[in-house]
Every structure is written in structure tokens, then in C-alpha cells.
Design a protein around this motif. Structure first.
Motif, PDB file in Angstrom:
ATOM      1  N   LEU A 101       9.658   3.262   1.865  1.00  0.00           N
ATOM      2  CA  LEU A 101      10.047   4.203   0.813  1.00  0.00           C
ATOM      3  C   LEU A 101       9.313   5.534   0.929  1.00  0.00           C
ATOM      4  O   LEU A 101       9.491   6.404   0.074  1.00  0.00           O
ATOM      5  CB  LEU A 101       9.776   3.597  -0.568  1.00  0.00           C
ATOM      6  N   HIS A 102       8.519   5.712   1.971  1.00  0.00           N
ATOM      7  CA  HIS A 102       7.707   6.925   2.089  1.00  0.00           C
ATOM      8  C   HIS A 102       7.842   7.530   3.478  1.00  0.00           C
ATOM      9  O   HIS A 102       8.255   6.862   4.433  1.00  0.00           O
ATOM     10  CB  HIS A 102       6.232   6.611   1.806  1.00  0.00           C
ATOM     11  N   ILE A 107       2.309   7.439   4.898  1.00  0.00           N
ATOM     12  CA  ILE A 107       1.775   6.163   5.379  1.00  0.00           C
ATOM     13  C   ILE A 107       0.509   6.396   6.189  1.00  0.00           C
ATOM     14  O   ILE A 107      -0.499   5.690   6.029  1.00  0.00           O
ATOM     15  CB  ILE A 107       2.824   5.432   6.242  1.00  0.00           C
ATOM     16  N   ALA A 108       0.543   7.418   7.062  1.00  0.00           N
ATOM     17  CA  ALA A 108      -0.624   7.705   7.903  1.00  0.00           C
ATOM     18  C   ALA A 108      -1.833   8.108   7.061  1.00  0.00           C
ATOM     19  O   ALA A 108      -2.969   7.718   7.353  1.00  0.00           O
ATOM     20  CB  ALA A 108      -0.279   8.802   8.908  1.00  0.00           C
ATOM     21  N   ALA A 109      -1.608   8.888   6.020  1.00  0.00           N
ATOM     22  CA  ALA A 109      -2.717   9.329   5.160  1.00  0.00           C
ATOM     23  C   ALA A 109      -3.361   8.150   4.449  1.00  0.00           C
ATOM     24  O   ALA A 109      -4.595   8.054   4.362  1.00  0.00           O
ATOM     25  CB  ALA A 109      -2.214  10.357   4.155  1.00  0.00           C
ATOM     26  N   LEU A 110      -2.553   7.235   3.940  1.00  0.00           N
ATOM     27  CA  LEU A 110      -3.093   6.081   3.228  1.00  0.00           C
ATOM     28  C   LEU A 110      -3.763   5.094   4.178  1.00  0.00           C
ATOM     29  O   LEU A 110      -4.749   4.451   3.822  1.00  0.00           O
ATOM     30  CB  LEU A 110      -1.985   5.392   2.443  1.00  0.00           C
ATOM     31  N   SER A 134      -1.345  14.315  -1.997  1.00  0.00           N
ATOM     32  CA  SER A 134      -2.733  14.788  -1.943  1.00  0.00           C
ATOM     33  C   SER A 134      -3.527  14.297  -3.154  1.00  0.00           C
ATOM     34  O   SER A 134      -4.703  13.946  -3.032  1.00  0.00           O
ATOM     35  CB  SER A 134      -2.756  16.318  -1.868  1.00  0.00           C
ATOM     36  N   SER A 135      -2.881  14.261  -4.315  1.00  0.00           N
ATOM     37  CA  SER A 135      -3.583  13.790  -5.519  1.00  0.00           C
ATOM     38  C   SER A 135      -3.904  12.304  -5.428  1.00  0.00           C
ATOM     39  O   SER A 135      -5.009  11.867  -5.784  1.00  0.00           O
ATOM     40  CB  SER A 135      -2.733  14.074  -6.761  1.00  0.00           C
ATOM     41  N   VAL A 136      -2.940  11.525  -4.960  1.00  0.00           N
ATOM     42  CA  VAL A 136      -3.159  10.081  -4.829  1.00  0.00           C
ATOM     43  C   VAL A 136      -4.230   9.800  -3.775  1.00  0.00           C
ATOM     44  O   VAL A 136      -5.122   8.961  -3.982  1.00  0.00           O
ATOM     45  CB  VAL A 136      -1.840   9.368  -4.473  1.00  0.00           C
ATOM     46  N   THR A 150       2.960   2.888  -4.373  1.00  0.00           N
ATOM     47  CA  THR A 150       4.308   3.475  -4.337  1.00  0.00           C
ATOM     48  C   THR A 150       4.690   4.028  -5.701  1.00  0.00           C
ATOM     49  O   THR A 150       5.254   5.125  -5.807  1.00  0.00           O
ATOM     50  CB  THR A 150       5.328   2.416  -3.880  1.00  0.00           C
ATOM     51  N   GLU A 151       4.395   3.301  -6.775  1.00  0.00           N
ATOM     52  CA  GLU A 151       4.685   3.788  -8.123  1.00  0.00           C
ATOM     53  C   GLU A 151       3.844   5.017  -8.447  1.00  0.00           C
ATOM     54  O   GLU A 151       4.314   5.937  -9.128  1.00  0.00           O
ATOM     55  CB  GLU A 151       4.425   2.679  -9.140  1.00  0.00           C
ATOM     56  N   MET A 152       2.632   5.061  -7.986  1.00  0.00           N
ATOM     57  CA  MET A 152       1.787   6.236  -8.217  1.00  0.00           C
ATOM     58  C   MET A 152       2.387   7.476  -7.563  1.00  0.00           C
ATOM     59  O   MET A 152       2.367   8.571  -8.133  1.00  0.00           O
ATOM     60  CB  MET A 152       0.381   5.993  -7.664  1.00  0.00           C
ATOM     61  N   LEU A 153       2.932   7.286  -6.351  1.00  0.00           N
ATOM     62  CA  LEU A 153       3.513   8.426  -5.633  1.00  0.00           C
ATOM     63  C   LEU A 153       4.816   8.908  -6.268  1.00  0.00           C
ATOM     64  O   LEU A 153       5.296   9.991  -5.936  1.00  0.00           O
ATOM     65  CB  LEU A 153       3.750   8.038  -4.170  1.00  0.00           C
TER      66      LEU A 153
END
Length: 376
Positions: free
Chosen positions: A195-196, A201-204, A169-171, A160-163
Motif C-alpha cells: 500500500l506504500h 518502505i525503504a525509509a521504515l 517524514s513525520s512518521v 500504514t494507518e499512521m501514514l
């Protein structure tokens, strides 16, 4: 079930396959994802120290907690940190993530590590540059797994902090490269799902081989109970919930399991779902199993069923009308021929095929070639 997750991360990746990846999801209703993350981190650390894990070390990417927090946490949970610099390193993305303190030339955070600290920590100030972040992770991991083709694990305490600092796409690209790297044994991360957006969520989840979701305990409070009793029950269950895990197998099949969890002062505890709840859940699930064996009653009922093609003559022989000649015609002729041939066959012990022409217009069989008269 939580033990199954830890075993998968411990066993690591098979040759030629991506590393197993665990995505831990929580929300404001059950904000205990960090407890699950710390539990998995402790189990994997214990396996590495015992020499039971494929990975030789852990690279911990700290976004939401300081390195000193993890040092104290591992000490509290009985992890020996005497040789910690040989098997764990912390990439500190918490102290100065954007380099503000460095640009202002002020004193760095007092939580910065010195040489006397048991765990090696590297301060990272460019969290928006994920290519540089990936390079730092690989470099620290290869330093831990020096022996030949040794592998290492990667843990990220907050995607979450990375996003907050980089695009989805980068993460996703960074996590995909982590999973596919030939020196990485396993990886796991924490995500605050509420929070997203759903697509994030689906991508991760797509990048994960295991998805652990924390859900609140379903409470059914009796309306006759007093307010104080209701508040007491809510307080007791505020630190309890369900932990659902979805395993994606290598053959494409998916397995879903569930456990209860309880947050205590000593940490998080997992227990199997109670028998009553298990029976209720089984009753709600669709019954897709089938039994190939028939009971005695089912055999009797099946024998009573009259199929459409069965002749219903009440024990008398039935004749099928072929539509070309009436049943009365040739009936006596066929019966006599059949009886004669049956007697002959009984005496000779040989079988014979009897053929009746459908009509008198049909030409008899002949051994002569009908095309002999053709002049070719």
C-alpha cells in the motif's frame, strides 16, 4: 528465528544505543502480518510478567484494532490480566481518531473502556498531531516504568494507518525519536508493504534493526492433476508461507534467516525450513566459502606447475645473461675462482662474498675518499 526476534526485543537496548526495532511487512498475497504482530506481543507480555524482560511494561498504540480486541486476545492466549494495569496500557487511536464523535457530541463507541476494564486505555483523537502522540506515548510509558530508570516497550499495530493521516517524514521522525528515547527498551510495528511507495518502505526499513517479511508459499502444481486437487492444494497452502527476517547487527553486518509459517485456529506456528527446500536454496546461493587446506591431488598438481621465473635446464646449472657481456667470456675464469674460494671456505669454515665486475670499464673499489682532492 521468530524466537530470536522475541529475544532481541526482550533483551532491549544497550546503554548508549538505540532500542531494537522490528518492522513486520505483509501484503495482500500473505495478509498475516497481524498474526505475527500478535505473536510477538504475546511473547513480550509473557517475558514482562515473568520478569525476564528489560522493559517493565508495554504501550500499545492501537490504530487498526479496538482495545477490547487486545483484551480478549491476551486472555485467550493465557496472559494473566489481573495486574495488567501495572504493565500494559493502550493508546486508543481506533475509536475516534479524528475526533468526529466528540465534535458531533454523540455517544462514544460502545467499545470505550470503563474503570472495570483490566487494561488502562486512553482515547486519543488527534492522530494527525504526531508530536502530541509521542508525548502521550512517553507519558503512558513512564507511568508504567515508575521504578527508577525503568524502561518500557512501544508497539504500533499499523504504521500504514499512521501514514494515512501524516506525512512519511513525520512518521519516520516519530519512530526515530521512539528508538532513541532513553526510557524505551524496544519497539515493533506492522506495515502493509503493497500500500506504500518503495521510498516509504525503504525509509521504515532503515529505521529498523530487524525486518520481517511475509511471502507466499511457492507452489509447483503438476499439470496432470485435476482441478479439484489443485483447488484443494491451494486452499491448504493459502494459510502457509515463508517468513524472512533480516537482522542488522551493531557492527554493520546483515544476517538473513527464513522459516515456514502456518496459520491455525490457535494462532501462527513457525517451523524450520524443510531439508529438501534448504538443499535447493543452498544450491541456488553463490558459494563464496573457500578452504585453506589442499588435498593430495591439489598438492601434486601445484608441484607440476612451472612458474615463469624458474630455470628450466633439465637438471643442468643455468646462467642468467645480464646483457652486458657474453656467457662465453669469463666463464672459465669465474668457474675457477669459485672453485678455489669454495675450497678455501670449506677449510676455514667461513663464508665469503665474491663480486665480479660487469665490465672492464667499471672502476675498482677503493678505500680512498674520491672527494679528498676537493678544496672546500
Amino acid at each position: 528465528m521468530a524466537e530470536s526476534i522475541c529475544r532481541n526485543l526482550r533483551d532491549g537496548a544497550l546503554e548508549g544505543e538505540h532500542a531494537p526495532a522490528l518492522s513486520i511487512k505483509d501484503s495482500i498475497a500473505t495478509p498475516f502480518g497481524s498474526d505475527v504482530f500478535n505473536y510477538v506481543l504475546t511473547k513480550l507480555s509473557s517475558n514482562i510478567l515473568a520478569g525476564k524482560s528489560q522493559s517493565k511494561g508495554i504501550v500499545l498504540v492501537a490504530f487498526s484494532r479496538s482495545p477490547s480486541f487486545y483484551v480478549d486476545f491476551l486472555k485467550t492466549n493465557g496472559i494473566d490480566l489481573v495486574s495488567a494495569k501495572k504493565w500494559i496500557s493502550i493508546l486508543d487511536c481506533y475509536t475516534d481518531p479524528l475526533g468526529w464523535k466528540d465534535s458531533l457530541k454523540g455517544p462514544l463507541d460502545t467499545e470505550n473502556f470503563s474503570l472495570k476494564d483490566p487494561i488502562e486505555a486512553v482515547l486519543f483523537r488527534h492522530v494527525r498531531n504526531l508530536d502530541l502522540l509521542l508525548s502521550a506515548i512517553i507519558e503512558m510509558g513512564e507511568a508504567l516504568a515508575r521504578q527508577g530508570k525503568g524502561r518500557f516497550s512501544v508497539s504500533i499495530d499499523s504504521v500504514t494507518e499512521m501514514l494515512r493521516h501524516a506525512s512519511l517524514s513525520s512518521v519516520a521522525n516519530l519512530l526515530s525519536k521512539v528508538r532513541s528515547h532513553d526510557r524505551i527498551s524496544s519497539t515493533f510495528w506492522l506495515l502493509h508493504s503493497d500500500l506504500h511507495e518503495i521510498r516509504a518502505i525503504a525509509a521504515l526499513e532503515y529505521l529498523s534493526s530487524m525486518v520481517g517479511s511475509l511471502e507466499p508459499m511457492n507452489l509447483s502444481l503438476n499439470g496432470q492433476r485435476g482441478d479439484l486437487e489443485k483447488l484443494s492444494l491451494l486452499e491448504q497452502n493459502s494459510r502457509k508461507g515463508k517468513f524472512h527476517v533480516r537482522f542488522k547487527r551493531r557492527n554493520g553486518r546483515v544476517r538473513v534467516m527464513c522459516e515456514d509459517f502456518h496459520i491455525k485456529q490457535s494462532g501462527i506456528n513457525f517451523t524450520p525450513v524443510s531439508s529438501e527446500e534448504g538443499i535447493i536454496n543452498q544450491g541456488l546461493l553463490p558459494k563464496v566459502q573457500f578452504n585453506l587446506q589442499l588435498s593430495e591431488k591439489e598438492r601434486i598438481d601445484r608441484a607440476k606447475v612451472v612458474l615463469p621465473f624458474e630455470h628450466q635446464g633439465n637438471g643442468e646449472p643455468m646462467h642468467i645473461y645480464d646483457g652486458r657481456r657474453s656467457l662465453s667470456e669469463g666463464k672459465d675464469e669465474k668457474a675457477s675462482v669459485l672453485s678455489e674460494n669454495l675450497q678455501t671456505n670449506e677449510n676455514s669454515g667461513k663464508g665469503e662474498i665474491i663480486y665480479f665486475r660487469d665490465s672492464d670499464d667499471e672502476m675498482p673499489d677503493s678505500d680512498e675518499d674520491p672527494d679528498d682532492d676537493l678544496d672546500i
